[in-house]
Design a protein around this motif. Structure first.
Motif, PDB file in Angstrom:
ATOM      1  N   ASP A   1      -2.321   1.078 -26.697  1.00 34.64           N
ATOM      2  CA  ASP A   1      -2.495   0.850 -28.130  1.00 34.64           C
ATOM      3  C   ASP A   1      -3.930   1.014 -28.626  1.00 34.64           C
ATOM      4  OD1 ASP A   1      -3.482  -1.391 -26.831  1.00 34.64           O
ATOM      5  OD2 ASP A   1      -2.335  -2.853 -27.991  1.00 34.64           O
ATOM      6  N   ILE A   2      -4.865   1.408 -27.766  1.00 32.58           N
ATOM      7  CA  ILE A   2      -6.235   1.647 -28.199  1.00 32.58           C
ATOM      8  C   ILE A   2      -6.780   2.894 -27.503  1.00 32.58           C
ATOM      9  CG2 ILE A   2      -6.870  -0.710 -28.842  1.00 32.58           C
ATOM     10  CD1 ILE A   2      -7.998  -1.139 -26.096  1.00 32.58           C
ATOM     11  N   ALA A   3      -7.738   3.538 -28.137  1.00 34.99           N
ATOM     12  CA  ALA A   3      -8.358   4.715 -27.541  1.00 34.99           C
ATOM     13  C   ALA A   3      -9.793   4.842 -28.018  1.00 34.99           C
ATOM     14  CB  ALA A   3      -7.584   5.983 -27.886  1.00 34.99           C
ATOM     15  N   LEU A   4     -10.641   5.388 -27.145  1.00 32.34           N
ATOM     16  CA  LEU A   4     -12.009   5.743 -27.483  1.00 32.34           C
ATOM     17  C   LEU A   4     -12.141   7.252 -27.370  1.00 32.34           C
ATOM     18  CD1 LEU A   4     -12.245   2.688 -26.734  1.00 32.34           C
ATOM     19  CD2 LEU A   4     -14.496   3.192 -25.803  1.00 32.34           C
ATOM     20  N   VAL A   5     -12.666   7.869 -28.405  1.00 34.88           N
ATOM     21  CA  VAL A   5     -12.884   9.312 -28.417  1.00 34.88           C
ATOM     22  C   VAL A   5     -14.385   9.547 -28.360  1.00 34.88           C
ATOM     23  CG1 VAL A   5     -12.489  11.463 -29.662  1.00 34.88           C
ATOM     24  CG2 VAL A   5     -10.804   9.608 -29.812  1.00 34.88           C
ATOM     25  N   ASN A   6     -14.853  10.157 -27.276  1.00 35.69           N
ATOM     26  CA  ASN A   6     -16.277  10.385 -27.069  1.00 35.69           C
ATOM     27  C   ASN A   6     -16.610  11.862 -27.217  1.00 35.69           C
ATOM     28  OD1 ASN A   6     -17.009   7.659 -26.312  1.00 35.69           O
ATOM     29  ND2 ASN A   6     -15.921   8.024 -24.395  1.00 35.69           N
ATOM     30  N   PHE A   7     -17.673  12.153 -27.969  1.00 33.58           N
ATOM     31  CA  PHE A   7     -18.154  13.524 -28.101  1.00 33.58           C
ATOM     32  C   PHE A   7     -19.483  13.666 -27.380  1.00 33.58           C
ATOM     33  CE2 PHE A   7     -20.872  16.668 -30.203  1.00 33.58           C
ATOM     34  CZ  PHE A   7     -20.142  17.802 -29.900  1.00 33.58           C
ATOM     35  N   TYR A   8     -19.535  14.630 -26.445  1.00 30.18           N
ATOM     36  CA  TYR A   8     -20.738  14.923 -25.680  1.00 30.18           C
ATOM     37  C   TYR A   8     -21.345  16.234 -26.178  1.00 30.18           C
ATOM     38  CZ  TYR A   8     -19.096  11.639 -22.011  1.00 30.18           C
ATOM     39  OH  TYR A   8     -18.665  10.541 -21.309  1.00 30.18           O
ATOM     40  N   GLY A   9     -22.547  16.174 -26.690  1.00 26.03           N
ATOM     41  CA  GLY A   9     -23.294  17.386 -26.969  1.00 26.03           C
ATOM     42  C   GLY A   9     -23.849  17.972 -25.678  1.00 26.03           C
ATOM     43  N   ARG A  10     -24.621  19.043 -25.769  1.00 30.86           N
ATOM     44  CA  ARG A  10     -25.057  19.766 -24.574  1.00 30.86           C
ATOM     45  C   ARG A  10     -25.942  18.916 -23.669  1.00 30.86           C
ATOM     46  NH1 ARG A  10     -26.300  24.756 -25.464  1.00 30.86           N
ATOM     47  NH2 ARG A  10     -27.751  24.974 -23.716  1.00 30.86           N
TER      48      ARG A  10
END
Length: 213
Positions: free
Chosen positions: A114-123
């Motif tokens: 029921d929960i999620a973390l969305v992580n964005f990694y730059g270069r």
């Protein structure tokens, strides 16, 4: 990842920790990436995470279901714009349960994700060794990788040091860790820029980790 014809088999990295190369095909990757782009928009969109000591994580993040901040959960983006967190989609929980079923080769998974973390990694982004211990549930954590390949370092529950195993997570890969590895330390020491499949239109890496509270 695959060799162009067949998916590579699942591989156990540690007890309860399983890498599933190429779990998401092109269509699945596009669907999840489109959803991530929508979730990243305000309100309660993509933000920079600030640690209690004043430092900033190089990874940017958006949350679903509940908002994670160091080190707890809230119903609003308390360290962002203060807006209510975006809802967790039922289909993402279904995707996570399928990963668990495939990884462990067991019957139907009934974990109420029921929960999620969305992580964005730059270069140049990375993630230090840490463990996911802010949830009450001991249910396995499921992650999906999109875009650039990364080096994923999976350690042990006793500390941030060795022993650990470095593996490459590519676009479409899934990874699950539960059981004796549920609280293992793990991190991303580096991303390999320019390795995302051209069809994603993505510069960088997106990682979606699905959990039960």
């Amino acid at each position: 990842m695959d060799d162009g014809l067949f998916r590579l088999p699942a591989a156990e990295v540690a007890p309860g920790a399983v890498h599933l190369p190429g779990h998401l095909g092109e269509a699945g990757q596009r669907e999840l990436l489109d959803a991530c782009r929508a979730w990243a928009r305000p309100p309660a969109g993509l933000r920079t995470v600030r640690m209690p000591g004043g430092g900033e994580m190089s990874v940017r993040q958006v949350c679903l279901g509940l908002h994670w901040y160091p080190y707890g959960y809230a119903r609003t983006a308390v360290d962002g714009d203060g807006a209510p967190v975006k809802p967790f989609p039922a289909w993402l929980g279904q995707w996570a349960r399928r990963v668990v079923e495939e990884a462990y080769g067991q019957g139907p998974c009934t974990v109420p994700y029921d929960i999620a973390l969305v992580n964005f990694y730059g270069r140049r982004a990375c993630m230090g060794m840490h463990r996911d211990s802010d949830e009450r549930s001991r249910a396995p954590v499921v992650s999906f990788s999109l875009g650039d390949t990364c080096v994923f370092r999976f350690g042990n529950p006793d500390g941030r040091g060795r022993p650990w195993t470095d593996i490459e997570l590519r676009s479409g890969d899934a990874f699950v860790f539960g059981g004796p590895s549920r609280y293992a330390y793990h991190g991303v020491p580096r991303v390999r820029p320019g390795t995302a499949p051209p069809g994603t239109g993505l510069r960088g890496r997106v990682n979606v980790t699905v959990r039960a509270r």
